[in-house]
Design an enzyme around this catalytic site. Structure first.
Site, PDB file in Angstrom:
ATOM      1  N   GLU A  35      25.619 -42.497 -12.181  1.00 36.93           N
ATOM      2  CA  GLU A  35      25.230 -41.177 -12.653  1.00 36.93           C
ATOM      3  C   GLU A  35      24.008 -40.579 -11.803  1.00 36.93           C
ATOM      4  OE1 GLU A  35      24.197 -42.366 -16.713  1.00 36.93           O
ATOM      5  OE2 GLU A  35      26.167 -43.218 -17.053  1.00 36.93           O
ATOM      6  N   LEU A  64      29.039 -39.741 -17.454  1.00 39.13           N
ATOM      7  CA  LEU A  64      28.122 -40.553 -18.009  1.00 39.13           C
ATOM      8  C   LEU A  64      28.684 -41.572 -18.924  1.00 39.13           C
ATOM      9  CD1 LEU A  64      24.924 -38.778 -19.786  1.00 39.13           C
ATOM     10  CD2 LEU A  64      25.635 -41.243 -20.244  1.00 39.13           C
ATOM     11  N   SER A  65      29.319 -42.580 -18.545  1.00 42.10           N
ATOM     12  CA  SER A  65      30.002 -43.572 -19.229  1.00 42.10           C
ATOM     13  C   SER A  65      29.854 -44.724 -18.710  1.00 42.10           C
ATOM     14  CB  SER A  65      31.571 -42.950 -18.710  1.00 42.10           C
ATOM     15  OG  SER A  65      32.440 -43.474 -19.308  1.00 42.10           O
ATOM     16  N   GLU A  66      29.105 -45.780 -19.068  1.00 38.90           N
ATOM     17  CA  GLU A  66      28.716 -46.909 -18.591  1.00 38.90           C
ATOM     18  C   GLU A  66      29.986 -47.991 -18.615  1.00 38.90           C
ATOM     19  OE1 GLU A  66      26.416 -45.541 -20.213  1.00 38.90           O
ATOM     20  OE2 GLU A  66      24.700 -45.280 -18.909  1.00 38.90           O
ATOM     21  N   GLN A  88      21.201 -46.685 -14.668  1.00 38.90           N
ATOM     22  CA  GLN A  88      20.167 -46.009 -14.384  1.00 38.90           C
ATOM     23  C   GLN A  88      18.826 -46.753 -14.813  1.00 38.90           C
ATOM     24  OE1 GLN A  88      20.422 -41.839 -16.021  1.00 38.90           O
ATOM     25  NE2 GLN A  88      21.008 -41.285 -14.032  1.00 38.90           N
ATOM     26  N   ILE A  93      22.337 -50.449 -19.867  1.00 36.48           N
ATOM     27  CA  ILE A  93      23.635 -51.207 -19.482  1.00 36.48           C
ATOM     28  C   ILE A  93      24.550 -51.771 -20.519  1.00 36.48           C
ATOM     29  CG2 ILE A  93      23.052 -53.762 -19.366  1.00 36.48           C
ATOM     30  CD1 ILE A  93      24.103 -53.837 -16.523  1.00 36.48           C
ATOM     31  N   PRO A  95      26.189 -50.690 -23.124  1.00 40.40           N
ATOM     32  CA  PRO A  95      27.561 -49.951 -23.434  1.00 40.40           C
ATOM     33  C   PRO A  95      28.528 -50.745 -22.450  1.00 40.40           C
ATOM     34  CG  PRO A  95      26.075 -48.187 -23.284  1.00 40.40           C
ATOM     35  CD  PRO A  95      25.295 -49.417 -22.939  1.00 40.40           C
ATOM     36  N   HIS A 135      13.585 -47.817 -21.804  1.00 45.59           N
ATOM     37  CA  HIS A 135      13.744 -48.025 -20.128  1.00 45.59           C
ATOM     38  C   HIS A 135      13.303 -49.238 -19.545  1.00 45.59           C
ATOM     39  CE1 HIS A 135      14.410 -43.840 -21.000  1.00 45.59           C
ATOM     40  NE2 HIS A 135      14.828 -43.567 -19.916  1.00 45.59           N
TER      41      HIS A 135
END
Lengths: 331, 354
Positions: A35, A64-66, A88, A93, A95, A135
């Site tokens: 992404e 946007l679709s891990e 990111q 991670i 998902p 994060h």
């Protein structure tokens, strides 16, 4: 005639960009996916300029679709490509965890080698940069526990480039953890050319006689600072940077702890069921009779990695390491 | 919305062709070939259930009732296409060329079952739900980037459309215009949960609308509809016209696996009524209508299929016992020291060394 290697002084993030650039040039099957990695160059600028240089087909902005793009990367990998994925933040991670857990890691075993998924998943991780909630996770143990995936964690620019290239060339899936705190904290001479740092090999960063301090990622500079402080008190610390968290360099651990007889393990991840506990098991298996004191662990706590108001209290500090070293010295 | 996605048929329940645009494409040879494959996979399925009951294989996922969906779609593929099955699609994989022995080995707990024959691009069965959809998208996209005309087909059930990976797979396929066919077998039940409790939408086909991809709802028991609509979807894929979602409406007569009892969650009288729409009965009626049917051909096909299945069972049962070393051999390209140590320790215990 002496040939001199051309080098550049780079930060870790620049060394990573350089490593990705090198591999995009060398191997037409390497594809970067993630992404915001294209025009934006990634949230940490790891892919800055690479889309302009190599094109949108090589440096792909994904939805946007891990789970979706890690799954799609597996499909591309079984069909000849070498996807290098940027997540990111490691905390994002989860998902994709199912894809990593149920497919990437076990595909080779399930199919007796008929299919395999040579993907690299890069993930900035760790606390200490005043990032927002979620994060700053340091959940490497979730991945070292899973058979079939290698887990890498460099602590400096030179190792970052060499290990990244080794990971991309590795036929197995690799989780490549990038300690955010190290991204811009130091600079180092990094060769322009392609080189590898071998997966599975740790490194002695500082030699010493009395205590072995074992660390990785952002904890390596903290461990070195503690070793420096302890040198003033005439305690000689050997510092080992593991660099690979699976498979761990058993020999370097055994060699060092058999020499010093005392060990402190340092990591920012939670204490329970951690990679540090595996290091302890290696010491138990290889060097039980050499130990002069019980091994000490200086770790993050068994609480969710906190919002940054608590960050300084959560993370291991030089001070906590010094205390642990004094404990093994005075046992 | 249901009206916008009517169930497409080529042949009605009585075996009459009702969509004449396909009529001239159905030769006797084509129809007979379909019939032969349908008989074979039904015989395999029934035999596998019986093997499970006798303890000769492990838990098994039957597909009886869904044969037309699996055979029709698999026969629409080209040899170089990719197939991503779920655990209920071994009828499709064997039609596409998977080895019967290996399929049986899979159900008997052996990794050899995940190994397709050389040059057959068949992915191992997806055990988690819907996670194979993104794989199919990635493999298809890789073909497109290399400039081939190969496509992917991926199989999944109605319950899978509730999972995130279904939506992520469709979305990415749409954005990348990937040459992939999403083949849904809607058998109305996700184990015991009926479709009304699974989704509010009346159709699965309409879910493609959100991703701006082509979709069609077909009678999954009508092998001609399955074959021709899958072929069209594959042609669209090869012509760079993008992915397609096919909803094949069908029915599974039996259990989800041999470990559950459908009488607990499904009205058996209703299930038996579905026999009237049975995919094999339907093509038999068609062949009878055309004068292409004979009892002796049927018996001949059944005999040949039974022999082939028996041969595969014999090979499966004669297959060498699992070698414990194989458990360690394929985790990584080269075993790590930990795996190597663990293997040696197990082997030394097995050899009776102290």
């Amino acid at each position: 005639m002496q040939t001199s290697v051309k080098t550049k002084t780079l930060t870790m993030i620049q060394a990573i960009t350089n490593g990705l650039d090198t591999m995009l040039e060398q191997d037409a099957n390497v594809v970067l996916m993630g992404e915001d990695i294209g025009v934006n160059g990634g949230v940490f600028r790891a892919t800055d300029g690479l889309q302009v240089k190599h094109g949108e087909e090589r440096v792909m902005d994904t939805p946007l679709s891990e789970a979706g793009f890690v799954g799609a990367a597996i499909g591309m990998a079984i069909n000849g490509y070498k996807p290098v994925i940027e997540i990111q933040f490691l905390g994002f991670i989860y998902p994709a965890y199912e894809q990593i857990m149920t497919h990437a890691s076990r595909l080779r075993a399930r199919t007796m080698g008929h299919f395999h998924a040579p993907i690299v998943i890069r993930a900035p991780y760790g606390a200490g940069v005043r990032a927002p909630e979620i994060h700053s996770d340091s959940t490497e143990a979730l991945f070292t526990h899973m058979p079939g995936i290698k887990v890498i964690c460099p602590s400096n620019p030179y190792d970052a480039k060499g290990l990244l290239i080794a990971s991309i060339e590795d036929p197995d899936p690799v989780l490549f953890l990038e300690p955010m705190r190290c991204y811009r904290s130091t600079k180092q001479e990094v060769p322009d050319e392609k080189y590898v740092v071998n997966i599975g090999e740790g490194k002695v960063c500082r030699e010493g006689e009395d205590v072995t301090i074992i660390a990785w990622g952002a904890m390596v500079p903290i461990a070195l600072a503690a070793a420096k402080a302890l040198a003033n008190e005439e305690v000689s610390c050997e510092v080992i940077d593991l660099r690979t968290l699976y498979p761990i360099d058993r020999d370097i651990i055994a060699q060092s702890v058999q020499k010093t007889g005392r060990t402190v393990i340092v990591h920012e991840a939670h204490a329970t069921t951690s990679v540090g506990n595996d290091v302890l098991a290696i010491i138990n298996d290889t060097s039980f009779l050499f130990q002069k004191a019980p091994v000490q662990r200086v770790t993050g706590f068994d609480v969710p990695v906190p919002y940054f108001g608590f960050e300084d209290d959560y993370l291991p500090t030089t001070n906590r390491i010094v205390h642990a070293v004094q404990k093994v010295m005075n046992y | 919305m249901e009206k916008k996605y009517p169930i497409q048929q080529v042949m009605d329940e009585q075996g009459n062709i009702i969509n004449s645009s396909y009529e001239d494409q159905i030769s006797e040879q084509l129809a007979i070939n379909f019939y032969k494959h349908l008989i074979k996979i039904r015989i395999f399925d029934r035999k596998a259930i019986s093997l499970q009951r006798q303890g000769r294989i492990g838990t098994y996922a039957p597909y009886e009732g869904q044969e037309a969906s699996q055979v029709g779609s698999a026969l629409a593929l080209q040899p170089n296409d990719w197939m991503f099955p779920s655990y209920r699609d071994h009828g499709a994989t064997m039609t596409f060329g998977h080895s019967l022995r290996n399929i049986l080995l899979f159900w008997n707990g052996r990794n050899e079952g995940c190994v397709p024959p050389p040059n057959k691009k068949i992915f191992p069965p997806g055990i988690p739900i819907a996670t194979q959809l993104p794989h199919a998208v990635g493999a298809a996209y890789a073909e497109k980037r290399r400039g081939t005309t190969n496509a992917s087909i991926v199989y999944f059930g109605d319950g899978a459309t509730s999972e995130g990976d279904f939506h992520e797979g469709l979305n990415i396929a749409s954005v990348w215009n990937a040459p992939v066919v999403f083949f849904n077998q809607n058998n109305s039940y996700a184990i015991s949960v009926p479709i009304e409790k699974q989704m509010k939408t009346k159709t699965i086909a309409q879910k493609a609308l959100a991703y701006d991809i082509h979709s069609v709802r077909i009678d999954g028991n009508d092998i001609f509809a399955v074959y021709f609509y899958t072929k069209q979807a594959l042609e669209r894929a090869r012509n760079n016209e993008g992915p397609t979602l096919i909803e094949a409406v069908t029915w599974r007569y039996g259990a989800h696996t041999t470990a559950d009892d459908p009488t607990k969650y499904r009205n058996q009288a209703e299930s038996e009524l579905k026999r009237e729409r049975d995919p094999i009965t339907r093509i038999e009626r068609y062949l009878q209508n055309k004068g292409w049917y004979s009892d002796s051909t049927k018996i001949e096909f059944e005999k040949a299929a039974a022999e082939e299945v028996d041969q595969a069972i014999a090979e499966m049962e004669a297959f060498p016992k699992a070698n414990p070393e194989d458990m360690f051999r394929y985790v990584f390209e080269k075993p790590t020291w930990g795996i190597e140590d663990q293997k040696n320790e197990l082997l030394s215990v097995l050899r009776g060394e102290s």
